[in-house]
Scaffold this active site. Structure first.
Site, mmCIF file in Angstrom:
data_model
loop_
_atom_site.group_PDB
_atom_site.id
_atom_site.type_symbol
_atom_site.label_atom_id
_atom_site.label_comp_id
_atom_site.label_asym_id
_atom_site.label_seq_id
_atom_site.Cartn_x
_atom_site.Cartn_y
_atom_site.Cartn_z
ATOM 1 N N LYS A 220 -8.704 -48.534 54.438
ATOM 2 C CA LYS A 220 -7.813 -49.669 54.638
ATOM 3 C C LYS A 220 -7.515 -49.945 56.111
ATOM 4 O O LYS A 220 -7.814 -49.150 56.995
ATOM 5 C CB LYS A 220 -6.521 -49.464 53.829
ATOM 6 C CG LYS A 220 -6.771 -49.663 52.341
ATOM 7 C CD LYS A 220 -5.515 -49.810 51.544
ATOM 8 C CE LYS A 220 -5.854 -50.188 50.093
ATOM 9 N NZ LYS A 220 -4.652 -50.238 49.237
ATOM 10 N N ARG A 254 -7.173 -42.658 45.233
ATOM 11 C CA ARG A 254 -8.165 -43.686 44.862
ATOM 12 C C ARG A 254 -9.062 -43.913 46.075
ATOM 13 O O ARG A 254 -8.586 -44.351 47.134
ATOM 14 C CB ARG A 254 -7.438 -44.968 44.458
ATOM 15 C CG ARG A 254 -8.324 -46.104 43.994
ATOM 16 C CD ARG A 254 -7.473 -47.302 43.598
ATOM 17 N NE ARG A 254 -8.286 -48.419 43.125
ATOM 18 C CZ ARG A 254 -8.809 -49.357 43.922
ATOM 19 N NH1 ARG A 254 -8.578 -49.303 45.238
ATOM 20 N NH2 ARG A 254 -9.534 -50.339 43.410
#
Length: 281
Positions: A220, A254
């Site tokens: 991210k 995740r």
């Protein structure tokens, strides 16, 4: 015997707190922020998922709508066209639970019928009022994410905890069992890169909610913000955030890069939890 074969069939019976579980990401989108999207490529989707399971993934998460900044919403019909064949193929090919990453109840319902067994709602039951009822009636676990904008650092933890608690109450009121609720603080959703770093540092305060915590920091922008690297060159940054998330209380991570992150999880669990069930040594 592999780690996945040792797990109970029901997610709520998994040994929370004993070790960290790994969720592998399968994007069936043309516009994934990480550049790993697969659309209409069932053989490649199955092969990727099988490789993830072989590497140690406990769950495969399938999503048909990108949530990257500036993404275009996808109509339910198109999301169904992308997701359902993939889930049907994966349900026949991998021995681990499949979660569907969607905020639409119609997509979630079709995915459950196709073989998924977990709902991963990045809108935390807020986008579709039917989602909580569906999860309750289907009797499946639901991952409830926080996605609201945080105005300042001093509001970060109070707002995330308060809003997740409200959404948990909403799920319970709809009939979802307490044991089937998982929370996700929503890294990258409504939070600046600096707030994401602060959230990771203070993640342990979310234990007050009393539910397992899923953390999705993989590739991210918070990592790119620090390292100055593109999404496909954030493995080390992801590894650092995964290790710190586990140290601060994460139960599920995740991730895109499953083989590398499984090794990070194993090593971190050995230190943090004293758990060495992965190792033959």
């Amino acid at each position: 015997m592999t780690q996945t074969q040792r797990l109970p069939a029901a997610l709520e019976q998994w040994p929370w707190g004993e070790r960290t579980f790994v969720m592998g990401i399968i994007n069936v989108t043309p516009d994934s922020f990480s550049g790993d999207g697969l659309v209409d490529q069932l053989d490649a989707i199955v092969a990727r998922a099988q490789a993830m399971v072989e590497a140690g993934a406990d769950i495969i998460d399938v999503g048909g709508e990108s949530t990257r900044p500036g993404h275009q919403p996808v109509p339910a019909e198109e999301e169904l066209r992308r997701v359902i064949p993939a889930i049907r193929a994966l349900a026949a090919a991998v021995p681990v639970p499949i979660s569907v990453d969607t905020s639409k109840a119609v997509v979630a319902e079709a995915a459950l019928q196709a073989g998924a067994s977990i709902i991963n709602d990045v809108r935390g039951l807020q986008a579709d009022p039917a989602m909580a009822t569906l999860a309750a009636e289907a009797g499946v676990p639901v991952i409830i994410m926080h996605d609201q904008k945080i105005p300042s650092a001093d509001r970060l933890i109070p707002d995330v905890v308060r809003e997740l608690a409200r959404r948990i109450d909403q799920a319970l009121a709809a009939g979802v069992r307490w044991e089937r609720i998982i929370v996700d603080p929503g890294f990258g959703f409504g939070k600046t890169p600096d707030l994401n770093l602060l959230l990771l540092r203070r993640l342990g305060e979310l234990r007050a909610l009393g539910r397992p915590i899923l953390v999705g920091t993989s590739r991210k922008s918070m990592i790119g913000h620090v390292l100055g690297t593109p999404p496909d060159d954030r493995v080390e940054g992801t590894a650092a955030t995964v290790a710190l998330a586990i140290a601060n209380g994460a139960d599920i991570v995740r991730v895109h890069d499953v083989p590398q992150m499984v090794r990070v999880v194993r090593m971190t669990d050995a230190v943090v939890r004293g758990w060495r069930g992965f190792s033959s040594a």
